[in-house]
Design an enzyme around this catalytic site. Structure first.
Site, PDB file in Angstrom:
ATOM      1  N   ARG A   1       0.815  -1.219   0.000  1.00 58.12           N
ATOM      2  CA  ARG A   1       0.000   0.000   0.000  1.00 58.12           C
ATOM      3  C   ARG A   1       0.845   1.264   0.000  1.00 58.12           C
ATOM      4  O   ARG A   1       0.365   2.332  -0.390  1.00 58.12           O
ATOM      5  CB  ARG A   1      -1.001  -0.045   1.158  1.00 58.12           C
ATOM      6  CG  ARG A   1      -2.086  -1.109   0.933  1.00 58.12           C
ATOM      7  CD  ARG A   1      -3.051  -1.201   2.082  1.00 58.12           C
ATOM      8  NE  ARG A   1      -2.428  -1.631   3.321  1.00 58.12           N
ATOM      9  CZ  ARG A   1      -2.200  -2.898   3.663  1.00 58.12           C
ATOM     10  NH1 ARG A   1      -2.566  -3.869   2.847  1.00 58.12           N
ATOM     11  NH2 ARG A   1      -1.617  -3.207   4.802  1.00 58.12           N
TER      12      ARG A   1
ATOM     13  N   GLU B   1       5.016  -9.372  14.247  1.00 59.32           N
ATOM     14  CA  GLU B   1       4.411  -9.900  15.465  1.00 59.32           C
ATOM     15  C   GLU B   1       4.562 -11.427  15.516  1.00 59.32           C
ATOM     16  O   GLU B   1       4.875 -12.005  16.546  1.00 59.32           O
ATOM     17  CB  GLU B   1       2.933  -9.508  15.501  1.00 59.32           C
ATOM     18  CG  GLU B   1       2.440  -9.284  16.912  1.00 59.32           C
ATOM     19  CD  GLU B   1       1.022  -8.747  16.914  1.00 59.32           C
ATOM     20  OE1 GLU B   1       0.606  -8.179  15.884  1.00 59.32           O
ATOM     21  OE2 GLU B   1       0.362  -8.907  17.947  1.00 59.32           O
TER      22      GLU B   1
HETATM   23  P1  AMP Z   1       4.278  -2.138  11.620  1.00 61.29           P
HETATM   24  O1  AMP Z   1       5.549  -2.702  11.066  1.00 61.29           O
HETATM   25  O2  AMP Z   1       3.766  -2.875  12.813  1.00 61.29           O
HETATM   26  O3  AMP Z   1       4.348  -0.645  11.847  1.00 61.29           O
HETATM   27  O4  AMP Z   1       3.169  -2.419  10.539  1.00 61.29           O
HETATM   28  C1  AMP Z   1       3.080  -1.596   9.463  1.00 61.29           C
HETATM   29  C2  AMP Z   1       2.688  -2.314   8.206  1.00 61.29           C
HETATM   30  O5  AMP Z   1       1.655  -3.282   8.421  1.00 61.29           O
HETATM   31  C3  AMP Z   1       2.176  -1.313   7.238  1.00 61.29           C
HETATM   32  O6  AMP Z   1       2.784  -1.563   5.995  1.00 61.29           O
HETATM   33  C4  AMP Z   1       0.685  -1.495   7.236  1.00 61.29           C
HETATM   34  O7  AMP Z   1       0.216  -1.537   5.925  1.00 61.29           O
HETATM   35  C5  AMP Z   1       0.404  -2.823   7.924  1.00 61.29           C
HETATM   36  N1  AMP Z   1      -0.496  -2.719   9.082  1.00 61.29           N
HETATM   37  C6  AMP Z   1      -0.169  -2.923  10.388  1.00 61.29           C
HETATM   38  N2  AMP Z   1      -1.214  -2.813  11.192  1.00 61.29           N
HETATM   39  C7  AMP Z   1      -2.269  -2.516  10.396  1.00 61.29           C
HETATM   40  C8  AMP Z   1      -3.666  -2.262  10.653  1.00 61.29           C
HETATM   41  N3  AMP Z   1      -4.197  -2.303  11.877  1.00 61.29           N
HETATM   42  N4  AMP Z   1      -4.446  -1.975   9.583  1.00 61.29           N
HETATM   43  C9  AMP Z   1      -3.924  -1.933   8.344  1.00 61.29           C
HETATM   44  N5  AMP Z   1      -2.628  -2.159   8.052  1.00 61.29           N
HETATM   45  C10 AMP Z   1      -1.807  -2.461   9.057  1.00 61.29           C
END
Ligand code: AMP
Length: 171
Positions: A59, A96
């Site tokens: 995205r 995670e």
């Molecule tokens: P993070 O590495 O945990 O910051 O996760 C970020 C990535 O995961 C981004 O590329 C987001 O597109 C996706 N992502 C994580 N959590 C969500 C969520 N609750 N809703 C949509 N996309 C998420």
């Protein structure tokens, strides 16, 4: 932004149990919202000397390319392993559940580049921190990071300090 916030669709337990997925597809389907998001993501960085925008699969490609156009610079894709055809830099990082990696072409950026990183959602910050590390592997600098949505309770921006972080919508 309040109208755009109301267009974001919550999908419980996607892609795994316990995750409340923030679905931006209704936002990008609306031309006025898409235009407003592009303008607002670019706004804080208009005078920041940005020479390229980088975005994470998948995205980040949508919003990153639009912001690159808005700032009149090129777009650099950061991709999942094995997708880019030429030589790549790689950064592995923890999710995670399990581990993954992002790759970027070794010749995508030069040492004097000043890169704006764009993604849809800042959650734990792991993806964005890995992306910054990937950009820096090429010798380029981070001008800042922009997100459509920031999940404040996960405190992902802590992982990006001291880089500038701008998010349009907070949950
Ligand atoms: P993070 O590495 O945990 O910051 O996760 C970020 C990535 O995961 C981004 O590329 C987001 O597109 C996706 N992502 C994580 N959590 C969500 C969520 N609750 N809703 C949509 N996309 C998420």
């Amino acid at each position: 932004m309040q109208h755009i916030k109301s267009q974001i669709r919550d999908i419980p337990d996607f892609p795994s149990p316990g995750i409340l997925f923030k679905d931006l597809t209704p936002v990008i389907a609306d031309p006025a919202s898409l235009r407003r998001i592009t303008t607002k993501l670019a706004e804080p960085f208009r005078q920041a000397g940005v020479t390229a925008v980088a975005g994470m699969e998948a995205r980040g490609f949508i919003f990153g390319t639009l912001v690159a156009q808005e700032l009149d610079v090129g777009f650099i894709p950061l991709r999942k392993p094995g997708k880019l055809p030429a030589d790549t830099h790689t950064v592995a990082y923890e999710l995670e559940y399990g581990a993954t990696a992002l790759e970027m072409h070794t010749d995508a950026l030069a040492k004097n580049d000043h890169v704006l990183l764009i993604d849809d959602v800042l959650a734990t910050g792991g993806t964005a921190a890995a992306s910054c590390e990937l950009v820096r592997k090429s010798g380029a600098a981070i001008a800042g990071c922009g997100f459509v949505i920031e999940l404040d309770f996960l405190n992902g921006r802590k992982q990006l300090m001291p880089d500038t972080v701008h998010s349009l919508i907070h949950f």
